[in-house]
Design a protein around this motif. Structure first.
Motif, PDB file in Angstrom:
ATOM      1  N   VAL A 125       0.840  -1.200   0.000  1.00  0.00           N
ATOM      2  CA  VAL A 125       0.000   0.000   0.000  1.00  0.00           C
ATOM      3  C   VAL A 125       0.875   1.250   0.000  1.00  0.00           C
ATOM      4  CG1 VAL A 125      -1.712   1.314   1.311  1.00  0.00           C
ATOM      5  CG2 VAL A 125      -1.920  -1.173   1.128  1.00  0.00           C
ATOM      6  N   GLY A 126       1.946   1.219   0.819  1.00  0.00           N
ATOM      7  CA  GLY A 126       2.848   2.372   0.873  1.00  0.00           C
ATOM      8  C   GLY A 126       3.523   2.653  -0.446  1.00  0.00           C
ATOM      9  N   VAL A 127       3.971   1.593  -1.129  1.00  0.00           N
ATOM     10  CA  VAL A 127       4.624   1.771  -2.428  1.00  0.00           C
ATOM     11  C   VAL A 127       3.651   2.356  -3.449  1.00  0.00           C
ATOM     12  CG1 VAL A 127       5.627   0.517  -4.383  1.00  0.00           C
ATOM     13  CG2 VAL A 127       6.389   0.028  -2.062  1.00  0.00           C
ATOM     14  N   LEU A 128       2.420   1.902  -3.431  1.00  0.00           N
ATOM     15  CA  LEU A 128       1.421   2.447  -4.355  1.00  0.00           C
ATOM     16  C   LEU A 128       1.172   3.930  -4.085  1.00  0.00           C
ATOM     17  CD1 LEU A 128      -1.179  -0.470  -4.498  1.00  0.00           C
ATOM     18  CD2 LEU A 128       0.375   0.269  -6.304  1.00  0.00           C
ATOM     19  N   LEU A 129       1.038   4.298  -2.811  1.00  0.00           N
ATOM     20  CA  LEU A 129       0.833   5.712  -2.481  1.00  0.00           C
ATOM     21  C   LEU A 129       2.057   6.545  -2.825  1.00  0.00           C
ATOM     22  CD1 LEU A 129      -0.944   5.429   0.998  1.00  0.00           C
ATOM     23  CD2 LEU A 129      -1.996   5.902  -1.221  1.00  0.00           C
ATOM     24  N   ALA A 240      11.287   4.823  -0.776  1.00  0.00           N
ATOM     25  CA  ALA A 240      11.338   5.869   0.236  1.00  0.00           C
ATOM     26  C   ALA A 240      12.716   6.520   0.264  1.00  0.00           C
ATOM     27  CB  ALA A 240      11.002   5.279   1.608  1.00  0.00           C
ATOM     28  N   LEU A 241      13.756   5.725   0.103  1.00  0.00           N
ATOM     29  CA  LEU A 241      15.108   6.267   0.049  1.00  0.00           C
ATOM     30  C   LEU A 241      15.267   7.186  -1.157  1.00  0.00           C
ATOM     31  CD1 LEU A 241      18.017   6.305   1.117  1.00  0.00           C
ATOM     32  CD2 LEU A 241      18.457   4.245  -0.244  1.00  0.00           C
ATOM     33  N   LEU A 263       5.693   6.721   5.125  1.00  0.00           N
ATOM     34  CA  LEU A 263       5.448   6.311   6.509  1.00  0.00           C
ATOM     35  C   LEU A 263       5.017   4.847   6.572  1.00  0.00           C
ATOM     36  CD1 LEU A 263       5.124   6.927   9.508  1.00  0.00           C
ATOM     37  CD2 LEU A 263       2.797   7.749   9.016  1.00  0.00           C
ATOM     38  N   LEU A 264       4.126   4.423   5.687  1.00  0.00           N
ATOM     39  CA  LEU A 264       3.659   3.037   5.692  1.00  0.00           C
ATOM     40  C   LEU A 264       4.797   2.066   5.375  1.00  0.00           C
ATOM     41  CD1 LEU A 264       0.176   3.319   3.906  1.00  0.00           C
ATOM     42  CD2 LEU A 264       0.658   3.152   6.355  1.00  0.00           C
ATOM     43  N   VAL A 265       5.636   2.438   4.411  1.00  0.00           N
ATOM     44  CA  VAL A 265       6.748   1.559   4.048  1.00  0.00           C
ATOM     45  C   VAL A 265       7.752   1.451   5.190  1.00  0.00           C
ATOM     46  CG1 VAL A 265       8.701   1.287   2.477  1.00  0.00           C
ATOM     47  CG2 VAL A 265       6.471   1.933   1.579  1.00  0.00           C
ATOM     48  N   VAL A 266       8.035   2.574   5.849  1.00  0.00           N
ATOM     49  CA  VAL A 266       8.977   2.548   6.969  1.00  0.00           C
ATOM     50  C   VAL A 266       8.421   1.699   8.112  1.00  0.00           C
ATOM     51  CG1 VAL A 266      10.041   3.959   8.774  1.00  0.00           C
ATOM     52  CG2 VAL A 266      10.095   4.720   6.394  1.00  0.00           C
ATOM     53  N   LEU A 267       7.132   1.820   8.401  1.00  0.00           N
ATOM     54  CA  LEU A 267       6.519   0.991   9.441  1.00  0.00           C
ATOM     55  C   LEU A 267       6.602  -0.484   9.079  1.00  0.00           C
ATOM     56  CD1 LEU A 267       3.323   3.080  10.332  1.00  0.00           C
ATOM     57  CD2 LEU A 267       5.368   2.739  11.737  1.00  0.00           C
ATOM     58  N   ALA A 268       6.380  -0.805   7.808  1.00  0.00           N
ATOM     59  CA  ALA A 268       6.490  -2.199   7.376  1.00  0.00           C
ATOM     60  C   ALA A 268       7.911  -2.699   7.517  1.00  0.00           C
ATOM     61  CB  ALA A 268       6.017  -2.329   5.928  1.00  0.00           C
ATOM     62  N   GLY A 269       8.889  -1.842   7.185  1.00  0.00           N
ATOM     63  CA  GLY A 269      10.283  -2.237   7.333  1.00  0.00           C
ATOM     64  C   GLY A 269      10.654  -2.499   8.780  1.00  0.00           C
ATOM     65  N   ALA A 270      10.136  -1.671   9.690  1.00  0.00           N
ATOM     66  CA  ALA A 270      10.403  -1.882  11.109  1.00  0.00           C
ATOM     67  C   ALA A 270       9.789  -3.183  11.589  1.00  0.00           C
ATOM     68  CB  ALA A 270       9.855  -0.702  11.912  1.00  0.00           C
TER      69      ALA A 270
END
Length: 302
Positions: A125-129, A240-241, A263-270
């Motif tokens: 979802v984060g990548v799509l946004l 994100a990078l 934000l969603l991608v970073v949360l998923a990475g964590a």
């Protein structure tokens, strides 16, 4: 133990992404001379030669099934590199990256345990946004190349983990990279040869260190510490990078929806770092890999 393993694998994965970004940025100047496929060919060829000279793999002492897996990994490596470059000729970078990420996210969702499958979905979802691929008309051939790159990337993750478990150090990479170089030479060798000069050779050597030698070695080592689910999710941090680099270096301020995607991608990475450590890091040794009776490479899931 698992959390320490996850932290080690995460650090290696983040380092790999940083080198990839630097290598791609430094490769842009080659596109006008040898084209995207030619730039990939130059990097892969130098990378294969460097790894052969450094590692000098002794194929006769290694199990045949592991060597065959490394050869297949080389074909897949060439496939993901060249396909993505060809996609970039026809698609915006964000759209191509979003489509390509369907590969690692698919691996993460398919192989993850029930509790871990939420992270790649959140990252998706984060990548799509972040990339908003629904804006504008996409070139059908470009979409096809991006999908091919995603499929190759999915296979790359699985094969890299399996080959890394079976062969010591970066021996698998020293086998797969020359194979990738041969495949790329068959595709783009003539165009590179027509432009070859000492300056181009020197530039190609420097770029090969940035991409693929250092990042691919880090990825092979990282996949000894991370599940494919965690690795596939962490790789989603790369868009994100790219946004962060664009903001700092180019002054490209992301839209609010893109910031939400980051934000969603970073949360998923964590979440992937916390739950994605393999139960025990696999350390391949010559004594283990030389046993001809072992069928672990072909029988165990990654």
């Amino acid at each position: 133990m698992q959390r320490a393993s996850a932290r080690t694998g995460t650090t290696m994965t983040l380092g790999s992404m940083l080198f990839v970004q630097l290598g791609l940025a430094a490769s842009v100047g080659l596109f006008d001379r040898v084209g995207p496929a030619g730039a990939a060919c130059l990097r892969l060829t130098w990378g294969g030669l460097l790894l052969l000279a450094i590692v000098r793999p002794r194929l006769r002492t290694l199990p045949g099934d592991a060597v065959r897996g490394a050869v297949l990994l080389g074909v897949v490596t060439a496939g993901v590199t060249i396909s993505f470059m060809l996609a970039l000729e026809r698609l915006p970078l964000g759209t191509a990256v979003a489509i390509e990420f369907l590969g690692p996210l698919g691996v993460a969702a398919w192989q993850g345990a029930r509790g871990a499958r939420a992270w790649p979905l959140l990252a998706g979802v984060g990548v799509l946004l972040l990339t908003e691929p629904w804006h504008g008309g996409a070139d059908p051939l470009g979409v096809a190349w991006a999908l091919a790159a995603g499929a190759c990337w999915a296979a790359y993750i699985v094969l890299t983990q399996q080959v890394g478990d079976r062969l010591p150090g970066i021996t698998g990479l020293a086998i797969s990279m020359p194979v990738a170089a041969l495949v790329s030479l068959a595709v783009a060798g003539p165009r590179v040869a027509a432009e070859l000069d000492p300056g181009l050779l020197a530039l190609g050597l420097g770029l090969a260190v940035l991409l693929p030698v250092v990042p691919f070695a880090l990825e092979m080592l990282a996949l000894r510490h991370l599940t494919a689910t965690a690795f596939g999710t962490l790789m989603s941090l790369e868009p994100a990078l790219a946004v962060l680099i664009g903001l700092v270096a180019l002054g490209q301020a992301p839209a609010p929806i893109a910031l939400l995607g980051v934000l969603l991608v970073v949360l998923a990475g964590a979440g992937a770092q916390r739950t994605g450590g393999r139960p025990q890091p696999v350390a391949a040794t010559p004594e283990v890999v030389q046993r001809p009776s072992s069928s672990r490479y072909v029988s165990e899931p990654s």
